[in-house]
Design an enzyme around this catalytic site. Structure first.
Site, PDB file in Angstrom:
ATOM      1  N   PRO A 122       0.850  -1.175   0.000  1.00 38.51           N
ATOM      2  CG  PRO A 122      -0.513  -1.480   1.824  1.00 38.51           C
ATOM      3  CD  PRO A 122       0.590  -2.089   1.046  1.00 38.51           C
ATOM      4  CD  GLU A 123       2.915   3.158  -4.445  1.00 39.11           C
ATOM      5  OE1 GLU A 123       3.082   4.351  -4.738  1.00 39.11           O
ATOM      6  OE2 GLU A 123       3.056   2.239  -5.263  1.00 39.11           O
ATOM      7  CG  HIS A 183      -1.250 -15.178   5.617  1.00 34.72           C
ATOM      8  ND1 HIS A 183      -0.154 -16.007   5.597  1.00 34.72           N
ATOM      9  CD2 HIS A 183      -1.946 -15.471   4.498  1.00 34.72           C
ATOM     10  CE1 HIS A 183      -0.187 -16.757   4.495  1.00 34.72           C
ATOM     11  NE2 HIS A 183      -1.264 -16.462   3.824  1.00 34.72           N
ATOM     12  NE  ARG A 212       6.108 -10.447  -0.525  1.00 35.95           N
ATOM     13  CZ  ARG A 212       6.593  -9.618  -1.427  1.00 35.95           C
ATOM     14  NH1 ARG A 212       5.764  -8.842  -2.093  1.00 35.95           N
ATOM     15  NH2 ARG A 212       7.869  -9.557  -1.655  1.00 35.95           N
ATOM     16  NE  ARG A 217      17.866  12.061  -4.451  1.00 41.44           N
ATOM     17  CZ  ARG A 217      17.715  11.151  -3.484  1.00 41.44           C
ATOM     18  NH1 ARG A 217      17.357  11.529  -2.280  1.00 41.44           N
ATOM     19  NH2 ARG A 217      17.904   9.878  -3.732  1.00 41.44           N
TER      20      ARG A 217
END
Length: 280
Positions: free
Chosen positions: A2-3, A95, A115, A157
DNA sequence: AAAAGCCCCTGCTTGC
DNA sequence: TGCAAGCAGGGGCTTT
Protein backbone atom coordinates in the site's frame (compact mmCIF):
# COMPACT_ATOMS: atom_id res chain seq x y z
CA UNK A 1 2.79 -2.23 -0.54
CA UNK A 2 0.00 0.00 0.00
CA UNK A 3 1.32 3.43 -0.88
CA UNK A 4 0.02 6.68 0.59
CA UNK A 5 -3.54 6.52 -0.82
CA UNK A 6 -4.04 2.96 0.40
CA UNK A 7 -2.64 3.71 3.85
CA UNK A 8 -4.77 6.85 4.09
CA UNK A 9 -7.86 4.85 3.08
CA UNK A 10 -7.09 2.44 5.91
CA UNK A 11 -6.48 5.28 8.37
CA UNK A 12 -9.89 6.73 7.55
CA UNK A 13 -11.45 3.33 8.06
CA UNK A 14 -9.82 3.03 11.47
CA UNK A 15 -10.60 6.59 12.52
CA UNK A 16 -14.32 6.07 12.76
CA UNK A 17 -13.96 2.93 14.81
CA UNK A 18 -10.89 2.82 17.09
CA UNK A 19 -10.90 6.24 18.74
CA UNK A 20 -11.89 6.06 22.40
CA UNK A 21 -11.53 2.30 22.57
CA UNK A 22 -9.59 0.72 25.44
CA UNK A 23 -7.30 -2.21 24.69
CA UNK A 24 -8.08 -5.22 26.87
CA UNK A 25 -6.00 -7.89 25.16
CA UNK A 26 -3.14 -8.19 22.71
CA UNK A 27 -2.04 -11.36 21.00
CA UNK A 28 1.19 -11.49 19.00
CA UNK A 29 0.95 -14.53 16.75
CA UNK A 30 4.25 -14.06 14.93
CA UNK A 31 7.34 -12.50 16.55
CA UNK A 32 8.51 -11.02 13.24
CA UNK A 33 5.49 -8.71 13.30
CA UNK A 34 7.03 -6.88 16.29
CA UNK A 35 10.70 -7.29 15.32
CA UNK A 36 11.42 -3.59 15.72
CA UNK A 37 9.82 -3.53 19.16
CA UNK A 38 13.17 -4.50 20.59
CA UNK A 39 11.91 -5.25 24.12
CA UNK A 40 9.93 -8.14 22.64
CA UNK A 41 6.32 -9.30 22.27
CA UNK A 42 5.59 -9.44 26.01
CA UNK A 43 6.65 -5.82 26.47
CA UNK A 44 4.69 -4.83 23.35
CA UNK A 45 1.58 -6.34 24.91
CA UNK A 46 2.21 -4.86 28.36
CA UNK A 47 2.58 -1.33 27.01
CA UNK A 48 -0.72 -1.57 25.17
CA UNK A 49 -2.91 -3.24 27.80
CA UNK A 50 -5.31 -0.81 29.44
CA UNK A 51 -4.50 2.11 27.17
CA UNK A 52 -7.09 3.98 25.14
CA UNK A 53 -6.61 5.00 21.52
CA UNK A 54 -7.01 8.74 21.12
CA UNK A 55 -6.56 9.28 17.39
CA UNK A 56 -5.27 8.07 14.03
CA UNK A 57 -2.26 9.61 12.33
CA UNK A 58 -0.20 9.00 9.21
CA UNK A 59 3.03 10.17 7.65
CA UNK A 60 3.81 8.75 4.23
CA UNK A 61 3.15 5.04 4.45
CA UNK A 62 3.43 4.87 8.25
CA UNK A 63 0.32 4.84 10.39
CA UNK A 64 0.14 5.37 14.14
CA UNK A 65 -2.48 5.36 16.83
CA UNK A 66 -1.73 7.80 19.67
CA UNK A 67 -2.56 6.36 23.10
CA UNK A 68 -3.66 8.04 26.31
CA UNK A 69 -0.38 6.84 27.83
CA UNK A 70 1.48 9.26 25.55
CA UNK A 71 2.92 6.35 23.59
CA UNK A 72 1.80 5.41 20.10
CA UNK A 73 1.08 2.14 18.34
CA UNK A 74 3.10 2.51 15.14
CA UNK A 75 2.33 0.38 12.12
CA UNK A 76 3.78 -0.15 8.67
CA UNK A 77 1.95 -2.48 6.31
CA UNK A 78 5.01 -3.54 4.32
CA UNK A 79 4.09 -5.19 1.06
CA UNK A 80 1.03 -7.13 2.10
CA UNK A 81 -0.18 -5.93 5.50
CA UNK A 82 -3.88 -5.48 6.25
CA UNK A 83 -5.69 -3.97 9.23
CA UNK A 84 -9.09 -5.58 9.50
CA UNK A 85 -11.98 -4.82 11.85
CA UNK A 86 -13.63 -8.20 12.24
CA UNK A 87 -15.99 -10.04 14.59
CA UNK A 88 -14.29 -12.40 17.06
CA UNK A 89 -16.17 -15.43 15.75
CA UNK A 90 -14.70 -15.01 12.29
CA UNK A 91 -12.01 -17.70 11.98
CA UNK A 92 -8.37 -16.56 12.08
CA UNK A 93 -6.67 -16.83 8.73
CA UNK A 94 -3.19 -18.33 8.36
CA UNK A 95 -1.56 -14.90 8.10
CA UNK A 96 -2.95 -13.35 11.28
CA UNK A 97 0.05 -11.73 13.01
CA UNK A 98 -1.41 -9.55 15.78
CA UNK A 99 -4.86 -9.32 17.39
CA UNK A 100 -6.09 -6.36 19.43
CA UNK A 101 -9.15 -6.82 21.62
CA UNK A 102 -11.11 -3.87 23.01
CA UNK A 103 -13.41 -3.19 25.93
CA UNK A 104 -17.12 -3.50 25.07
CA UNK A 105 -16.51 -3.92 21.35
CA UNK A 106 -18.28 -6.26 19.01
CA UNK A 107 -15.23 -6.38 16.74
CA UNK A 108 -11.48 -6.79 17.10
CA UNK A 109 -8.59 -5.36 15.13
CA UNK A 110 -6.49 -7.88 13.22
CA UNK A 111 -3.11 -7.26 11.63
CA UNK A 112 -2.90 -9.76 8.80
CA UNK A 113 0.25 -9.94 6.68
CA UNK A 114 1.17 -12.67 4.26
CA UNK A 115 4.73 -11.63 3.47
CA UNK A 116 5.66 -10.38 6.95
CA UNK A 117 7.36 -7.22 5.74
CA UNK A 118 4.87 -5.26 7.79
CA UNK A 119 5.29 -4.54 11.47
CA UNK A 120 3.91 -2.94 14.59
CA UNK A 121 5.71 -1.42 17.56
CA UNK A 122 4.93 0.74 20.56
CA UNK A 123 6.75 4.04 20.26
CA UNK A 124 7.49 5.63 23.67
CA UNK A 125 6.10 9.16 23.84
CA UNK A 126 5.37 8.77 20.14
CA UNK A 127 1.85 10.19 20.09
CA UNK A 128 2.78 13.36 18.22
CA UNK A 129 5.47 11.89 15.94
CA UNK A 130 7.09 8.53 16.66
CA UNK A 131 10.86 8.86 16.93
CA UNK A 132 11.25 5.77 14.77
CA UNK A 133 9.96 7.70 11.76
CA UNK A 134 11.40 11.12 12.49
CA UNK A 135 13.79 10.66 9.57
CA UNK A 136 10.90 10.26 7.10
CA UNK A 137 10.10 13.43 5.18
CA UNK A 138 6.60 14.89 5.39
CA UNK A 139 4.22 13.77 2.65
CA UNK A 140 2.48 16.25 0.38
CA UNK A 141 -0.65 16.45 2.56
CA UNK A 142 1.35 17.35 5.68
CA UNK A 143 1.29 21.07 6.58
CA UNK A 144 5.02 20.61 7.25
CA UNK A 145 5.65 19.73 3.61
CA UNK A 146 7.85 22.45 2.14
CA UNK A 147 7.63 22.65 -1.64
CA UNK A 148 10.64 24.93 -2.06
CA UNK A 149 12.74 22.71 0.18
CA UNK A 150 11.66 19.61 -1.76
CA UNK A 151 12.62 21.23 -5.05
CA UNK A 152 15.98 22.34 -3.70
CA UNK A 153 16.85 18.93 -2.28
CA UNK A 154 15.61 17.05 -5.35
CA UNK A 155 17.73 19.16 -7.68
CA UNK A 156 20.77 18.92 -5.42
CA UNK A 157 20.80 15.15 -5.74
CA UNK A 158 22.85 13.09 -8.08
CA UNK A 159 21.07 10.18 -9.68
CA UNK A 160 17.72 9.66 -11.32
CA UNK A 161 14.40 11.25 -10.53
CA UNK A 162 12.49 8.02 -9.95
CA UNK A 163 14.93 6.83 -7.34
CA UNK A 164 14.59 10.22 -5.66
CA UNK A 165 10.80 9.93 -5.54
CA UNK A 166 11.10 6.56 -3.85
CA UNK A 167 13.45 7.94 -1.17
CA UNK A 168 11.16 8.40 1.82
CA UNK A 169 13.58 10.80 3.45
CA UNK A 170 13.10 13.22 0.54
CA UNK A 171 9.32 12.89 0.07
CA UNK A 172 7.24 10.21 1.75
CA UNK A 173 4.29 8.17 0.60
CA UNK A 174 5.35 7.63 -3.02
CA UNK A 175 6.04 4.02 -4.02
CA UNK A 176 6.67 2.21 -7.26
CA UNK A 177 3.16 2.54 -8.70
CA UNK A 178 2.50 6.21 -8.01
CA UNK A 179 6.05 7.20 -8.94
CA UNK A 180 5.45 5.76 -12.41
CA UNK A 181 2.02 7.36 -12.66
CA UNK A 182 3.22 10.81 -11.57
CA UNK A 183 6.22 10.69 -13.92
CA UNK A 184 3.92 9.78 -16.81
CA UNK A 185 1.66 12.70 -16.00
CA UNK A 186 4.73 14.96 -15.83
CA UNK A 187 6.09 13.51 -19.12
CA UNK A 188 9.34 12.77 -17.34
CA UNK A 189 11.36 9.59 -17.76
CA UNK A 190 12.27 7.95 -14.47
CA UNK A 191 15.92 7.91 -15.52
CA UNK A 192 15.96 11.68 -15.94
CA UNK A 193 18.79 13.12 -13.83
CA UNK A 194 17.39 15.00 -10.83
CA UNK A 195 20.02 17.68 -11.16
CA UNK A 196 18.76 18.68 -14.62
CA UNK A 197 15.23 19.47 -13.45
CA UNK A 198 14.22 23.10 -13.17
CA UNK A 199 12.52 24.44 -10.07
CA UNK A 200 9.30 24.80 -12.07
CA UNK A 201 9.39 21.19 -13.26
CA UNK A 202 10.09 19.97 -9.72
CA UNK A 203 7.09 21.89 -8.45
CA UNK A 204 4.91 20.58 -11.28
CA UNK A 205 5.97 17.05 -10.42
CA UNK A 206 4.57 17.53 -6.93
CA UNK A 207 1.31 18.74 -8.46
CA UNK A 208 1.16 15.54 -10.54
CA UNK A 209 1.76 13.47 -7.44
CA UNK A 210 -1.05 15.34 -5.72
CA UNK A 211 -3.42 14.76 -8.63
CA UNK A 212 -2.74 11.04 -8.85
CA UNK A 213 -3.00 10.66 -5.06
CA UNK A 214 -6.28 12.60 -5.00
CA UNK A 215 -7.70 10.45 -7.77
CA UNK A 216 -6.64 7.24 -6.05
CA UNK A 217 -8.08 8.40 -2.72
CA UNK A 218 -11.40 9.14 -4.38
CA UNK A 219 -11.42 5.59 -5.73
CA UNK A 220 -10.60 4.09 -2.32
CA UNK A 221 -7.04 3.17 -3.30
CA UNK A 222 -5.51 0.79 -5.78
CA UNK A 223 -5.79 -2.96 -5.62
CA UNK A 224 -4.60 -5.65 -7.95
CA UNK A 225 -5.86 -8.50 -5.84
CA UNK A 226 -7.33 -9.46 -2.49
CA UNK A 227 -4.13 -8.55 -0.62
CA UNK A 228 -4.82 -4.82 -0.69
CA UNK A 229 -8.01 -4.02 1.11
CA UNK A 230 -9.47 -1.45 3.46
CA UNK A 231 -10.50 -2.15 7.06
CA UNK A 232 -13.71 -3.77 5.80
CA UNK A 233 -11.76 -6.10 3.54
CA UNK A 234 -12.86 -4.27 0.37
CA UNK A 235 -10.61 -3.43 -2.58
CA UNK A 236 -10.22 -0.01 -4.14
CA UNK A 237 -10.80 0.54 -7.82
CA UNK A 238 -8.03 2.89 -8.85
CA UNK A 239 -6.23 0.11 -10.75
CA UNK A 240 -8.75 0.74 -13.53
CA UNK A 241 -7.36 4.26 -13.87
CA UNK A 242 -3.64 3.50 -13.97
CA UNK A 243 -2.02 5.05 -17.03
CA UNK A 244 1.21 3.07 -17.27
CA UNK A 245 1.78 0.85 -14.25
CA UNK A 246 1.33 -2.80 -15.18
CA UNK A 247 0.36 -1.88 -18.75
CA UNK A 248 3.41 -3.14 -20.70
CA UNK A 249 2.69 -3.42 -24.43
CA UNK A 250 -0.65 -1.65 -24.03
CA UNK A 251 -1.20 1.73 -25.73
CA UNK A 252 -0.22 4.91 -23.90
CA UNK A 253 -3.43 6.69 -22.94
CA UNK A 254 -2.02 9.91 -24.38
CA UNK A 255 -0.34 8.96 -27.65
CA UNK A 256 -1.06 5.28 -28.27
CA UNK A 257 2.58 4.17 -28.25
CA UNK A 258 2.97 0.80 -26.50
CA UNK A 259 3.98 1.21 -22.88
CA UNK A 260 7.46 -0.09 -22.11
CA UNK A 261 8.57 -2.03 -19.07
CA UNK A 262 12.15 -1.73 -17.88
CA UNK A 263 14.07 -3.13 -14.92
CA UNK A 264 14.76 -0.72 -12.14
CA UNK A 265 16.62 -1.82 -8.99
CA UNK A 266 15.18 -5.32 -9.16
CA UNK A 267 11.72 -3.96 -9.79
CA UNK A 268 9.66 -2.98 -12.79
CA UNK A 269 9.18 0.49 -14.17
CA UNK A 270 6.63 1.40 -16.78
CA UNK A 271 6.74 4.40 -19.08
CA UNK A 272 5.69 5.63 -22.50
CA UNK A 273 8.76 5.70 -24.76
CA UNK A 274 7.26 8.54 -26.82
CA UNK A 275 5.93 10.86 -24.11
CA UNK A 276 8.70 10.28 -21.59
CA UNK A 277 12.14 10.88 -23.04
CA UNK A 278 15.50 10.96 -21.29
CA UNK A 279 17.46 14.00 -22.44
CA UNK A 280 20.82 13.58 -24.13
C1' DA B 1 27.34 12.23 3.31
C1' DA B 2 24.87 10.33 -0.16
C1' DA B 3 23.89 6.64 -3.24
C1' DA B 4 23.65 1.80 -4.52
C1' DG B 5 23.23 -3.14 -3.20
C1' DC B 6 21.59 -6.72 -0.27
C1' DC B 7 18.40 -8.74 2.68
C1' DC B 8 14.30 -9.95 4.95
C1' DC B 9 9.44 -13.17 3.68
C1' DT B 10 5.47 -16.00 1.25
C1' DG B 11 2.85 -17.43 -2.54
C1' DC B 12 1.64 -17.20 -7.25
C1' DT B 13 3.01 -17.55 -12.18
C1' DT B 14 6.03 -18.94 -15.77
C1' DG B 15 9.13 -21.80 -18.31
C1' DC B 16 11.99 -25.77 -18.95
C1' DT C 1 3.90 -33.31 -13.28
C1' DG C 2 7.75 -31.25 -10.97
C1' DC C 3 10.84 -28.05 -9.93
C1' DA C 4 13.37 -23.68 -10.21
C1' DA C 5 13.35 -19.11 -11.23
C1' DG C 6 11.05 -14.88 -11.49
C1' DC C 7 7.98 -11.69 -9.66
C1' DA C 8 5.07 -8.68 -6.28
C1' DG C 9 3.11 -2.05 -4.55
C1' DG C 10 8.38 -2.25 1.39
C1' DG C 11 12.28 -0.23 4.23
C1' DG C 12 16.50 -0.92 6.97
C1' DC C 13 21.09 -1.99 7.04
C1' DT C 14 25.71 -2.34 5.03
C1' DT C 15 28.91 -1.11 1.79
C1' DT C 16 31.04 2.03 -1.42
Amino acid sequence: MPELPEVETIRRGLDGWVIGRRITDVEVRHPRAVRRHHAGPADFRARLLGTTITGTRRRGKFLWLPLDSGDALLCHLGMSGQLLIEPPDKPDGPHLRIRLVFDQAEHQLRFVDQRTFGEMLVSPDGAELPGEIAHIAPDIYDPAFDLAEFSRRLRARRGEVKRALLDQSLISGVGNIYADEALWRARLHGNHPSQELSDAVARELVEHIREVFDAALNAGGTSFDALYVNTNGESGYFDRSLAVYGRAEEPCRRCGTPVERIKFTNRSSFHCPSCQIVPG
